[in-house]
Design a protein around this motif. Structure first.
Motif, PDB file in Angstrom:
ATOM      1  N   GLY A 186      46.118  23.669  30.835  1.00  0.00           N
ATOM      2  CA  GLY A 186      46.987  24.745  30.375  1.00  0.00           C
ATOM      3  C   GLY A 186      46.117  25.875  29.869  1.00  0.00           C
ATOM      4  O   GLY A 186      44.910  25.706  29.681  1.00  0.00           O
ATOM      5  N   GLU A 187      46.723  27.037  29.648  1.00  0.00           N
ATOM      6  CA  GLU A 187      45.946  28.192  29.229  1.00  0.00           C
ATOM      7  C   GLU A 187      46.485  28.801  27.947  1.00  0.00           C
ATOM      8  O   GLU A 187      47.633  28.581  27.574  1.00  0.00           O
ATOM      9  N   PHE A 188      45.616  29.563  27.302  1.00  0.00           N
ATOM     10  CA  PHE A 188      46.005  30.386  26.160  1.00  0.00           C
ATOM     11  C   PHE A 188      46.181  31.804  26.681  1.00  0.00           C
ATOM     12  O   PHE A 188      45.318  32.327  27.397  1.00  0.00           O
ATOM     13  N   ASP A 189      47.283  32.440  26.316  1.00  0.00           N
ATOM     14  CA  ASP A 189      47.562  33.803  26.754  1.00  0.00           C
ATOM     15  C   ASP A 189      46.859  34.793  25.834  1.00  0.00           C
ATOM     16  O   ASP A 189      47.341  35.105  24.752  1.00  0.00           O
ATOM     17  N   THR A 190      45.695  35.268  26.281  1.00  0.00           N
ATOM     18  CA  THR A 190      44.926  36.244  25.498  1.00  0.00           C
ATOM     19  C   THR A 190      44.975  37.628  26.137  1.00  0.00           C
ATOM     20  O   THR A 190      44.306  38.544  25.657  1.00  0.00           O
ATOM     21  N   GLY A 191      45.706  37.739  27.240  1.00  0.00           N
ATOM     22  CA  GLY A 191      45.730  38.995  27.965  1.00  0.00           C
ATOM     23  C   GLY A 191      44.610  39.102  28.990  1.00  0.00           C
ATOM     24  O   GLY A 191      44.413  40.155  29.602  1.00  0.00           O
ATOM     25  N   HIS A 192      43.884  38.009  29.204  1.00  0.00           N
ATOM     26  CA  HIS A 192      42.818  37.989  30.201  1.00  0.00           C
ATOM     27  C   HIS A 192      43.436  38.206  31.590  1.00  0.00           C
ATOM     28  O   HIS A 192      44.536  37.728  31.855  1.00  0.00           O
ATOM     29  N   PRO A 193      42.733  38.891  32.489  1.00  0.00           N
ATOM     30  CA  PRO A 193      43.281  39.126  33.831  1.00  0.00           C
ATOM     31  C   PRO A 193      43.653  37.848  34.592  1.00  0.00           C
ATOM     32  O   PRO A 193      44.521  37.872  35.460  1.00  0.00           O
ATOM     33  N   LEU A 194      43.038  36.725  34.263  1.00  0.00           N
ATOM     34  CA  LEU A 194      43.341  35.462  34.938  1.00  0.00           C
ATOM     35  C   LEU A 194      44.612  34.799  34.400  1.00  0.00           C
ATOM     36  O   LEU A 194      45.178  33.930  35.060  1.00  0.00           O
ATOM     37  N   ASN A 195      45.086  35.207  33.225  1.00  0.00           N
ATOM     38  CA  ASN A 195      46.293  34.594  32.653  1.00  0.00           C
ATOM     39  C   ASN A 195      47.446  34.670  33.648  1.00  0.00           C
ATOM     40  O   ASN A 195      47.772  35.733  34.160  1.00  0.00           O
ATOM     41  N   GLY A 196      48.033  33.490  33.925  1.00  0.00           N
ATOM     42  CA  GLY A 196      49.169  33.388  34.836  1.00  0.00           C
ATOM     43  C   GLY A 196      48.795  33.216  36.293  1.00  0.00           C
ATOM     44  O   GLY A 196      49.621  32.762  37.090  1.00  0.00           O
ATOM     45  N   GLU A 197      47.572  33.545  36.665  1.00  0.00           N
ATOM     46  CA  GLU A 197      47.175  33.474  38.072  1.00  0.00           C
ATOM     47  C   GLU A 197      47.009  32.038  38.566  1.00  0.00           C
ATOM     48  O   GLU A 197      47.372  31.725  39.693  1.00  0.00           O
ATOM     49  N   LEU A 198      46.443  31.154  37.750  1.00  0.00           N
ATOM     50  CA  LEU A 198      46.273  29.766  38.176  1.00  0.00           C
ATOM     51  C   LEU A 198      47.623  29.080  38.353  1.00  0.00           C
ATOM     52  O   LEU A 198      47.811  28.282  39.269  1.00  0.00           O
ATOM     53  N   GLU A 199      48.577  29.408  37.478  1.00  0.00           N
ATOM     54  CA  GLU A 199      49.912  28.837  37.599  1.00  0.00           C
ATOM     55  C   GLU A 199      50.532  29.227  38.940  1.00  0.00           C
ATOM     56  O   GLU A 199      51.163  28.395  39.603  1.00  0.00           O
ATOM     57  N   LYS A 200      50.333  30.465  39.365  1.00  0.00           N
ATOM     58  CA  LYS A 200      50.855  30.914  40.665  1.00  0.00           C
ATOM     59  C   LYS A 200      50.273  30.098  41.810  1.00  0.00           C
ATOM     60  O   LYS A 200      50.916  29.913  42.836  1.00  0.00           O
ATOM     61  N   ALA A 201      49.033  29.629  41.651  1.00  0.00           N
ATOM     62  CA  ALA A 201      48.364  28.834  42.685  1.00  0.00           C
ATOM     63  C   ALA A 201      48.746  27.354  42.603  1.00  0.00           C
ATOM     64  O   ALA A 201      48.281  26.556  43.415  1.00  0.00           O
ATOM     65  N   GLY A 202      49.589  26.993  41.630  1.00  0.00           N
ATOM     66  CA  GLY A 202      49.995  25.594  41.478  1.00  0.00           C
ATOM     67  C   GLY A 202      48.984  24.743  40.727  1.00  0.00           C
ATOM     68  O   GLY A 202      48.971  23.527  40.845  1.00  0.00           O
ATOM     69  N   TRP A 203      48.130  25.396  39.907  1.00  0.00           N
ATOM     70  CA  TRP A 203      47.090  24.657  39.199  1.00  0.00           C
ATOM     71  C   TRP A 203      47.685  23.576  38.312  1.00  0.00           C
ATOM     72  O   TRP A 203      48.602  23.813  37.540  1.00  0.00           O
ATOM     73  N   TYR A 204      47.123  22.383  38.453  1.00  0.00           N
ATOM     74  CA  TYR A 204      47.524  21.221  37.657  1.00  0.00           C
ATOM     75  C   TYR A 204      46.482  20.915  36.589  1.00  0.00           C
ATOM     76  O   TYR A 204      46.817  20.618  35.451  1.00  0.00           O
ATOM     77  N   GLY A 205      45.206  20.941  36.989  1.00  0.00           N
ATOM     78  CA  GLY A 205      44.139  20.592  36.060  1.00  0.00           C
ATOM     79  C   GLY A 205      42.815  20.398  36.772  1.00  0.00           C
ATOM     80  O   GLY A 205      42.550  21.037  37.783  1.00  0.00           O
ATOM     81  N   LYS A 206      42.004  19.487  36.237  1.00  0.00           N
ATOM     82  CA  LYS A 206      40.665  19.236  36.775  1.00  0.00           C
ATOM     83  C   LYS A 206      40.441  17.727  36.883  1.00  0.00           C
ATOM     84  O   LYS A 206      40.990  16.962  36.103  1.00  0.00           O
ATOM     85  N   THR A 207      39.617  17.343  37.842  1.00  0.00           N
ATOM     86  CA  THR A 207      39.222  15.940  37.992  1.00  0.00           C
ATOM     87  C   THR A 207      37.706  15.867  38.023  1.00  0.00           C
ATOM     88  O   THR A 207      37.062  16.550  38.823  1.00  0.00           O
ATOM     89  N   PHE A 208      37.156  15.050  37.130  1.00  0.00           N
ATOM     90  CA  PHE A 208      35.720  14.830  37.067  1.00  0.00           C
ATOM     91  C   PHE A 208      35.466  13.381  37.490  1.00  0.00           C
ATOM     92  O   PHE A 208      35.533  12.465  36.677  1.00  0.00           O
ATOM     93  N   THR A 209      35.200  13.178  38.791  1.00  0.00           N
ATOM     94  CA  THR A 209      34.963  11.832  39.315  1.00  0.00           C
ATOM     95  C   THR A 209      33.604  11.314  38.867  1.00  0.00           C
ATOM     96  O   THR A 209      33.452  10.154  38.501  1.00  0.00           O
TER      97      THR A 209
END
Length: 162
Positions: free
Chosen positions: A47-70
């Motif tokens: 999840g993200e913190f809304d700081t007004g960064h240009p990336l805010n909301g963009e990952l959600e549009k791409a369907g971002w779920y999270g990260k996997t560190f195998t």
């Protein structure tokens, strides 16, 4: 801010509806403990913190779920959901995948994900046993930011917890 105060403030900021000041997140970050790459292996929901960064909301549009560190050499920074709800590693968006290293950031050595195809670093610190705070840093970003702030929650494996 000590680690307990930082954890308490982190939770309050995470529950904030609307914008969060980067300076508040920086204060929390400074109070959290570093983490080693080997300690964060597994699946994480993001999840993200809304700081007004240009990336805010963009990952959600791409369907971002999270990260996997195998493993430290097999990190998937952009785990996304497709239209059918299935998870996949969005290697096109990330221009590859990533690996985990210990990197110094703000005077502390902590687990950092280094993207394979982009000049991007995700630095991590421990909030608690199941939560990480992250700061995305990239080539060309000044030392004082703006940074992209996010968090990860460990996904429990089936059979764990109760």
């Amino acid at each position: 801010m000590n680690p307990l105060e930082a954890r308490t403030r982190f939770q309050a900021l995470r529950e904030t509806k609307g914008p969060v000041e980067a300076a508040e997140l920086d204060a929390v970050w400074a109070g959290l403990e570093t983490v080693r790459p080997e300690e964060i292996l597994g699946e994480w929901k993001g999840g993200e913190f809304d700081t007004g960064h240009p990336l805010n909301g963009e990952l959600e549009k791409a369907g971002w779920y999270g990260k996997t560190f195998t493993s430290v050499h097999d990190a998937k920074p952009l785990m996304c959901r497709n239209e059918a709800g299935e998870l996949y590693s969005h290697v096109e968006l990330g221009k590859g995948e990533a690996s985990l290293w210990t990197v110094e950031f703000r005077g502390e050595s902590t687990a950092t994900m280094v993207y394979d195809g982009r000049p991007v670093f995700d630095h991590f610190k421990r909030v608690d046993d199941t939560t990480l705070m992250g700061i995305m840093n990239a080539k060309g970003v000044p030392a004082d930011g703006p940074f992209y702030y996010f968090f990860l929650e460990r996904v429990a494996r089936s059979g764990e917890g109760a």
